[in-house]
Design an enzyme around this catalytic site. Structure first.
Site: not given
Ligand code: MRU
Length: 374
Positions: A53, A92, A246, A256-257
């Site tokens: 996140g 990441r 992100d 975003n995801k």
């Molecule tokens: O791969 P992740 O689980 O780190 O991805 C997280 C997301 O895409 C969240 O929607 C984003 O980071 C917002 S967290 C406050």
């Protein structure tokens, strides 16, 4: 936020040189706390999703810089910090909060040579950054809650039905959350809400993490598979969608995801307002066109091939769901163009994506509440 009634943060300093975090790989089945005493161990944990996140990643990167400094010999301090910064920034690639945090820590240390002073300043800078992010998420919650209350008044139905994707709750932050913060604040003020949670294949952050943390806070929610979202919008009440981010470009495109972009397209088609909630630490002012300028992380194919779950005897098992030998592609994020986004809920208020640039100079100008003055 609370776990079985006990307040927790996602990541925290347990003692000088020791950082603790909730290991998110095992939720919702096990609540495991992990401790880190080196930046290398913390970087590995980031890479392998123990901590995840965007906002939590930024905080973890700041704590990683602190760990590197705490355990370095005085004469190696400067090169050790440079190496830690480079290491953390490769963990990441899409979440810009990591780079943001590392650069903020580095600029707080600029010009300081004396090791004791440097470590002291670093700890202060980490506290300021982490407390600042908690406060920014709290404000996102307040601005977003006002939006939810207004929406509930205008449509006159209760409960208000909110769709979210992935986990942009407190587990993805240090506390409160981004997309879920407005829901927590609105619910605390008495608004009846119900959250549609899309599972978020392949790692299931929605089904595993968002559903768990909403349950922990007593918010009613329903999990659905990602591919059910079109049917959901056609046949069930959905008043608003809120997701996290992100990386946001200066013109308001949002990474975003994976699976966020098709939800934005569906919402556009069905006339459902689509909001992104994120602090300005998630804005990459050097990026303009999200598709061109945002690096998209590709994660191991194993995440597509295998699923973790709990067996009837309570043990956890990872099972293969694809044929042996088949190829799998695992992009971790997608980009939603600004034109599909109704508004961005920031710590300074809600703006149209095209107006994001107006906030550029407002960035981080306020001192967070309760922040220790250096
Ligand atoms: O791969 P992740 O689980 O780190 O991805 C997280 C997301 O895409 C969240 O929607 C984003 O980071 C917002 S967290 C406050």
């Amino acid at each position: 936020m609370k776990v079985n009634g006990v307040p927790y943060r996602t990541i925290w300093r347990e003692a000088p040189g020791v950082i603790a975090a909730i290991d998110q790989r095992w939720l919702p089945h096990r609540f495991v706390i992990e401790r880190f005493e080196s930046v290398d161990a913390l970087a590995e944990a980031i890479r392998h999703m123990h901590i995840r996140g965007a906002i939590a990643l930024g905080a973890a990167a700041a704590y990683g810089m602190e760990l590197a400094a705490e355990h370095a010999r005085d004469e190696e301090l400067i090169p050790v910090l440079s190496r830690a910064a480079a290491l953390l920034c490769t963990t990441r690639p899409t979440a810009v909060n990591i780079r943001w945090a590392v650069e903020r820590i580095q600029s707080a240390l600029a010009g300081i040579q004396e090791p004791h002073l440097l470590r002291q300043r670093l700890r202060h800078a980490v506290d300021e950054l982490v407390e600042g992010e908690v406060e920014r998420c709290r404000r996102i919650g307040e601005h977003g809650a006002a939006l939810l209350e207004e929406l509930a008044r205008s449509i006159g139905i209760r409960p208000l039905h909110i769709l979210t994707h992935c986990n942009a709750g407190w587990l993805g932050c240090v506390d409160y959350g981004t997309a879920l913060a407005p829901i927590y604040v609105a619910a605390e003020r008495g608004l009846a809400v119900h959250v549609w949670v899309s599972e978020t294949r392949p790692r299931n952050q929605g089904a595993a993490l968002t559903a768990w943390e909403l349950q922990q806070q007593g918010i009613p929610c329903t999990v659905l598979v990602d591919s059910a979202c079109g049917h959901l919008l056609r046949h069930q009440p959905v008043d608003i969608t809120i997701v996290g981010a992100d990386r946001i470009t200066r013109r308001g495109d949002v990474a975003n995801k994976i699976g966020t972009y098709p939800k934005a397209l569906l919402c556009h088609h069905h006339g459902v307002p689509f909001y992104v909630a994120a602090p300005l630490s998630s804005v990459d002012w050097s990026a303009e066109d999200g598709v061109r300028d945002i690096p998209i992380e590709e994660r191991p194919a194993e995440e597509v091939h295998f699923q973790l779950g709990k067996l009837p005897d309570g043990t956890l098992a990872s099972v293969r769901i694809t044929p042996e030998g088949v190829a799998a592609w695992n992009p971790a994020f997608d980009v939603t163009p600004a034109e599909l986004i109704t508004g961005i809920i920031t710590e300074h208020g809600i703006v149209a994506p095209t107006a994001l640039e107006l906030l550029r100079n407002a960035e981080f100008e306020r001192v967070p509440r309760g922040h220790p003055q250096v």
